[in-house]
Design an enzyme around this catalytic site. Structure first.
Site, PDB file in Angstrom:
ATOM      1  N   TYR A  72       0.846  -1.205   0.000  1.00 53.31           N
ATOM      2  CA  TYR A  72       0.000   0.000   0.000  1.00 53.31           C
ATOM      3  C   TYR A  72       0.876   1.249   0.000  1.00 53.31           C
ATOM      4  O   TYR A  72       0.598   2.207  -0.704  1.00 53.31           O
ATOM      5  CB  TYR A  72      -0.921   0.003   1.224  1.00 53.31           C
ATOM      6  CG  TYR A  72      -1.900   1.151   1.206  1.00 53.31           C
ATOM      7  CD1 TYR A  72      -3.143   1.016   0.594  1.00 53.31           C
ATOM      8  CD2 TYR A  72      -1.571   2.381   1.766  1.00 53.31           C
ATOM      9  CE1 TYR A  72      -4.036   2.071   0.542  1.00 53.31           C
ATOM     10  CE2 TYR A  72      -2.459   3.446   1.722  1.00 53.31           C
ATOM     11  CZ  TYR A  72      -3.692   3.293   1.111  1.00 53.31           C
ATOM     12  OH  TYR A  72      -4.564   4.341   1.066  1.00 53.31           O
ATOM     13  N   PHE A 124      -7.833  20.504 -25.216  1.00 53.68           N
ATOM     14  CA  PHE A 124      -8.192  19.091 -25.206  1.00 53.68           C
ATOM     15  C   PHE A 124      -9.401  18.952 -24.281  1.00 53.68           C
ATOM     16  O   PHE A 124      -9.522  19.657 -23.282  1.00 53.68           O
ATOM     17  CB  PHE A 124      -7.046  18.161 -24.779  1.00 53.68           C
ATOM     18  CG  PHE A 124      -7.487  16.736 -24.902  1.00 53.68           C
ATOM     19  CD1 PHE A 124      -7.666  16.158 -26.151  1.00 53.68           C
ATOM     20  CD2 PHE A 124      -7.831  15.988 -23.783  1.00 53.68           C
ATOM     21  CE1 PHE A 124      -8.160  14.871 -26.285  1.00 53.68           C
ATOM     22  CE2 PHE A 124      -8.325  14.690 -23.916  1.00 53.68           C
ATOM     23  CZ  PHE A 124      -8.490  14.136 -25.170  1.00 53.68           C
ATOM     24  N   THR A 125     -10.289  18.010 -24.610  1.00 47.32           N
ATOM     25  CA  THR A 125     -11.603  17.906 -23.943  1.00 47.32           C
ATOM     26  C   THR A 125     -11.500  17.850 -22.419  1.00 47.32           C
ATOM     27  O   THR A 125     -12.065  18.696 -21.725  1.00 47.32           O
ATOM     28  CB  THR A 125     -12.330  16.649 -24.456  1.00 47.32           C
ATOM     29  OG1 THR A 125     -11.460  15.521 -24.309  1.00 47.32           O
ATOM     30  CG2 THR A 125     -12.699  16.801 -25.931  1.00 47.32           C
ATOM     31  N   ASP A 215       1.323  19.461 -21.368  1.00 47.85           N
ATOM     32  CA  ASP A 215       0.620  18.197 -21.484  1.00 47.85           C
ATOM     33  C   ASP A 215       1.571  17.357 -22.336  1.00 47.85           C
ATOM     34  O   ASP A 215       1.609  17.484 -23.565  1.00 47.85           O
ATOM     35  CB  ASP A 215      -0.743  18.366 -22.162  1.00 47.85           C
ATOM     36  CG  ASP A 215      -1.462  17.019 -22.285  1.00 47.85           C
ATOM     37  OD1 ASP A 215      -0.778  15.981 -22.261  1.00 47.85           O
ATOM     38  OD2 ASP A 215      -2.695  17.015 -22.424  1.00 47.85           O
ATOM     39  N   LYS A 258      -0.716   6.659 -23.767  1.00 52.19           N
ATOM     40  CA  LYS A 258      -0.284   6.932 -25.149  1.00 52.19           C
ATOM     41  C   LYS A 258       1.202   6.576 -25.295  1.00 52.19           C
ATOM     42  O   LYS A 258       1.540   5.404 -25.298  1.00 52.19           O
ATOM     43  CB  LYS A 258      -0.561   8.394 -25.501  1.00 52.19           C
ATOM     44  CG  LYS A 258      -2.050   8.710 -25.744  1.00 52.19           C
ATOM     45  CD  LYS A 258      -2.844   8.903 -24.505  1.00 52.19           C
ATOM     46  CE  LYS A 258      -4.188   9.556 -24.756  1.00 52.19           C
ATOM     47  NZ  LYS A 258      -4.995   9.621 -23.532  1.00 52.19           N
ATOM     48  N   ARG A 383     -14.073  14.293 -33.996  1.00 53.01           N
ATOM     49  CA  ARG A 383     -13.326  15.356 -33.329  1.00 53.01           C
ATOM     50  C   ARG A 383     -13.748  16.659 -33.994  1.00 53.01           C
ATOM     51  O   ARG A 383     -13.042  17.263 -34.759  1.00 53.01           O
ATOM     52  CB  ARG A 383     -11.807  15.154 -33.434  1.00 53.01           C
ATOM     53  CG  ARG A 383     -11.278  13.949 -32.709  1.00 53.01           C
ATOM     54  CD  ARG A 383     -10.980  14.108 -31.215  1.00 53.01           C
ATOM     55  NE  ARG A 383     -12.087  14.031 -30.290  1.00 53.01           N
ATOM     56  CZ  ARG A 383     -11.967  13.673 -29.012  1.00 53.01           C
ATOM     57  NH1 ARG A 383     -10.806  13.333 -28.508  1.00 53.01           N
ATOM     58  NH2 ARG A 383     -13.004  13.660 -28.209  1.00 53.01           N
ATOM     59  N   PHE A 450     -19.510  14.150 -25.911  1.00 52.89           N
ATOM     60  CA  PHE A 450     -19.189  13.216 -26.997  1.00 52.89           C
ATOM     61  C   PHE A 450     -19.100  11.770 -26.538  1.00 52.89           C
ATOM     62  O   PHE A 450     -19.349  10.854 -27.311  1.00 52.89           O
ATOM     63  CB  PHE A 450     -17.870  13.625 -27.674  1.00 52.89           C
ATOM     64  CG  PHE A 450     -16.720  13.712 -26.724  1.00 52.89           C
ATOM     65  CD1 PHE A 450     -16.523  14.846 -25.949  1.00 52.89           C
ATOM     66  CD2 PHE A 450     -15.839  12.654 -26.570  1.00 52.89           C
ATOM     67  CE1 PHE A 450     -15.480  14.913 -25.039  1.00 52.89           C
ATOM     68  CE2 PHE A 450     -14.785  12.719 -25.663  1.00 52.89           C
ATOM     69  CZ  PHE A 450     -14.620  13.854 -24.892  1.00 52.89           C
TER      70      PHE A 450
HETATM   71  N1  F0G Z   1      -4.280  15.032 -22.875  1.00 52.23           N
HETATM   72  C1  F0G Z   1      -4.312  14.604 -24.148  1.00 52.23           C
HETATM   73  C2  F0G Z   1      -3.567  15.351 -25.175  1.00 52.23           C
HETATM   74  C3  F0G Z   1      -5.071  13.479 -24.482  1.00 52.23           C
HETATM   75  O1  F0G Z   1      -5.101  13.076 -25.748  1.00 52.23           O
HETATM   76  C4  F0G Z   1      -5.778  12.793 -23.473  1.00 52.23           C
HETATM   77  C5  F0G Z   1      -6.605  11.636 -23.783  1.00 52.23           C
HETATM   78  C6  F0G Z   1      -5.716  13.273 -22.167  1.00 52.23           C
HETATM   79  C7  F0G Z   1      -4.947  14.389 -21.904  1.00 52.23           C
HETATM   80  C8  F0G Z   1      -6.472  12.630 -21.052  1.00 52.23           C
HETATM   81  O2  F0G Z   1      -5.866  11.464 -20.678  1.00 52.23           O
HETATM   82  O3  F0G Z   1      -7.576   9.710 -21.180  1.00 52.23           O
HETATM   83  O4  F0G Z   1      -5.613   9.253 -19.695  1.00 52.23           O
HETATM   84  O5  F0G Z   1      -7.459  10.701 -18.917  1.00 52.23           O
HETATM   85  N2  F0G Z   1      -6.929  11.331 -24.951  1.00 52.23           N
HETATM   86  C9  F0G Z   1      -7.665  10.163 -25.363  1.00 52.23           C
HETATM   87  C10 F0G Z   1      -7.854  10.221 -26.842  1.00 52.23           C
HETATM   88  C11 F0G Z   1      -8.935   9.952 -24.620  1.00 52.23           C
HETATM   89  O6  F0G Z   1      -8.531   9.339 -27.364  1.00 52.23           O
HETATM   90  O7  F0G Z   1      -7.308  11.118 -27.500  1.00 52.23           O
HETATM   91  P1  F0G Z   1      -6.685  10.217 -20.088  1.00 52.23           P
END
Ligand code: F0G
Length: 459
Positions: A72, A124-125, A215, A258, A383, A450
Site C-alpha cells: 500500500y 483538449f476535452t 501536457d 499513449k 473530433r 461526446f
Molecule cells: N491530454 C491529451 C492530449 C489526451 O489526448 C488525453 C486523452 C488526455 C490528456 C487525457 O488522458 O484519457 O488518460 O485521462 N486522450 C484520449 C484520446 C482519450 O482518445 O485522444 P486520459
C-alpha cells in the site's frame, strides 16, 4: 533509392478479430445511438477509436507485471517509476494518478482560482473541462495555421506569441497561473511544436511569473518530429530532445496510455517540491496514497518499463509514426482530404470537406464516423462540434474550425495489411459521400457530451 523500414519487434501473442455483416453493423450503430463510443468492441473489426490505452505491451513489460510490488505504501514499483520519470523526462517530483485526467484535475485544483485565465495551444476535452471546473477560462493561443487542414506549416502546434502577449496585456499576468502547452497537439491532428517556440514561450512566461505546464502525453512523438523538421536537432537522439522539451517547463501532466505504452496510468510531474506537496494533499483524497495514486503496483512496474522502452532508441517512435504516415499517404493517393502534414498518432479526415453538403450543426464528423463503421467495421472518432461541447456561460455550441474524424492508430497493434484495409474502406465511404445524412441529438449529456451522446438521422 527509398529503403523500406520494418517494425523493431516480432509478434509473440495474437488476439483474433472478426469481420461482421453490414446488416449486423447497421443494427449495432443504431443501438449505439450513432456514437462509436457506445459500440461494443466485439462488434468492431479494426479499432481506431483511440490510441489511448490500446498499445501492445512488450514481453519486458508483461514480465514487469509479475514483479509489481502491491505494498500500500512505499512500493518498490513506485520508486522504479520515479526513477524512470527522472531519467526520461527529467522531473524530480512525481505524483502518480490513475490516468491523464486525474493529473489534470489535481493540477487545475492547485493552481487555478475562479476568474483566472489559462491559455493553451488548442483545447483538449478533459484538460479544458478541469480548467473550467476549477473556475478558469480557457483561451486558445495556438497559431492560426493549426486551423487550416491543408497548411503544410511544420509546427502547427506552436503557440502564437502575439496572442499570448495580448492576453497577458489584457487580463494581467496575476490572472494567469500557468500556460497549458500540449505537445503534438491532439485536436489539431497530432501536430508538433518546435523547440524554438517552446523556448520563446518559456522565456516570455518566465518574465511574467507564469508557469509553463506541459501536457506531455505525446511528447515523444513531438520529439520525433523535431528531429525530422527543426534545424539543429537532426543528429540528436529522440530521448535527448524529449528531455530538452521538458527542461523548458515547470511540470507536466501525462496520460501514460499513449507514448508510455501501457493500458492505464498517468502522472503529474513537477519541479517545485512545495507545489508537489499541495498536489499530494489532493491526491490522497481523490486518487490514492502518494506512492500509488490510482495505479496498482504492477501497473506502475509496466509503466516504468514502458517509459524506459519508448525512448531507449529512436526505432520505436520511427516505426510508430511511420505506420501513421503509411496510412496517410495511401489516403492522399486516393484523393481523400486529410489534415496535413500527417500527424503523429493518427489520420484526421476533413469531414467538413467530405460532407460539404451538411452544416456543422448536423454533426458531419459524427455522421461520417458512424458511416465508416457501417461500411467496414472500422471504428473512428468524431473530433468536431460534438467534442467541442457548449460554452459554459452562453450555453451555445462551440463551433470549432476543424470538423474532423480521427483514425487513431494504437501502438504496436495492427499491421500494414490492416492499414491497407482501412484505406480501402475509407475510399469506399468517400465515393458515397453525397448520400450521407446528418444527425440530431436524442440525448445530450451536460459535460464531455461526446462520450455518451446519442443521435438519430436528421432526415
Ligand atoms: N491530454 C491529451 C492530449 C489526451 O489526448 C488525453 C486523452 C488526455 C490528456 C487525457 O488522458 O484519457 O488518460 O485521462 N486522450 C484520449 C484520446 C482519450 O482518445 O485522444 P486520459
Amino acid at each position: 533509392m527509398v529503403k523500406s523500414w520494418a517494425e523493431p519487434y516480432k509478434i509473440k501473442m495474437v488476439e483474433p478479430i472478426k469481420m461482421t455483416t453490414k446488416e449486423h453493423r447497421e443494427r449495432a450503430i443504431a443501438e449505439a445511438g450513432h456514437n462509436t463510443f457506445l459500440l461494443r468492441a466485439e462488434d468492431v473489426y479494426i479499432d481506431l477509436l483511440t490510441d489511448s490505452g490500446t498499445s501492445a505491451m512488450s514481453d519486458y513489460q508483461w514480465a514487469g507485471l509479475m514483479l509489481g510490488d502491491e505494498a500500500y505504501a512505499g512500493s518498490r514499483s513506485f520508486y522504479n517509476l520515479v526513477a524512470a520519470v527522472r531519467e526520461v523526462y527529467g522531473y524530480e517530483e512525481l505524483v502518480p494518478t490513475h490516468q491523464g485526467r486525474g493529473a489534470e484535475h489535481i493540477l487545475s485544483q492547485i493552481l487555478i482560482k475562479p476568474g483566472d485565465y489559462v491559455p493553451g495551444n488548442m483545447y483538449f476535452t478533459t484538460t479544458r473541462f478541469h480548467q473550467e471546473h476549477a473556475g478558469g477560462h480557457f483561451v486558445d493561443v495556438i497559431v492560426d495555421e493549426a486551423f487550416d487542414p491543408y497548411d503544410l506549416y511544420p509546427f502547427k502546434g506552436n503557440i502564437d506569441l502575439e496572442k499570448l502577449g495580448a492576453l497577458i496585456a489584457e487580463v494581467g499576468a496575476d490572472k494567469i497561473p500557468y500556460i497549458s502547452v500540449e505537445t503534438n497537439v491532439n485536436m489539431a491532428g497530432g501536430q508538433p511544436m518546435s523547440l524554438a517556440n517552446l523556448e520563446a514561450v518559456y522565456d516570455l512566461c518566465g518574465e511574467h511569473g507564469i508557469l509553463v505546464m506541459l501536457d506531455a502525453t505525446r511528447a515523444l512523438e513531438n520529439a520525433w518530429f523535431i528531429k525530422q523538421r527543426e534545424h539543429g536537432y537532426e543528429d540528436w537522439s529522440v530521448a535527448d530532445i524529449l528531455r530538452k522539451i521538458c527542461s523548458l517547463s515547470d511540470g507536466a501532466t501525462v496520460s501514460s496510455k499513449k507514448d508510455n505504452l501501457v493500458n492505464i496510468g498517468g502522472f503529474l510531474a513537477l519541479r517545485d517540491p512545495k507545489l508537489a506537496e499541495k498536489a499530494r494533499a489532493l491526491l490522497v483524497a481523490f486518487e490514492g496514497l502518494h506512492t500509488y495514486g490510482g495505479m496498482s503496483g504492477r501497473d506502475m512496474e509496466a509503466l516504468a518499463r514502458g517509459i524506459e522502452e519508448m525512448a531507449a532508441t529512436d526505432d520505436h517512435v520511427r516505426a510508430r509514426t511511420g505506420q501513421v504516415e503509411y496510412l496517410g499517404n495511401r489516403l492522399l493517393k486516393a484523393g481523400i482530404p486529410i489534415v496535413q502534414p500527417i500527424g503523429g498518432h493518427g489520420i484526421f479526415l476533413d469531414a467538413a470537406a467530405i460532407m460539404s453538403h451538411l452544416p456543422q450543426d448536423l454533426f458531419p464528423a459524427q455522421a461520417l464516423a458512424a458511416e465508416i463503421y457501417v461500411e467496414s467495421g472500422v471504428r473512428a472518432m468524431e473530433r468536431g462540434i460534438v467534442s467541442a461541447g457548449r460554452d459554459p456561460v452562453s450555453g451555445d455550441h462551440h463551433y470549432p474550425k476543424l470538423e474532423l474524424v480521427r483514425l487513431a492508430i494504437p501502438r504496436r497493434v495492427y499491421t500494414q495489411a490492416h492499414m491497407d484495409v482501412v484505406a480501402e474502406s475509407i475510399a469506399a465511404v468517400y465515393d458515397n459521400r453525397e448520400q450521407m445524412a446528418g444527425l440530431r441529438f436524442t440525448y445530450e449529456p451536460e459535460s464531455l457530451r461526446f462520450f455518451q451522446a446519442r443521435f438519430e438521422p436528421a432526415t
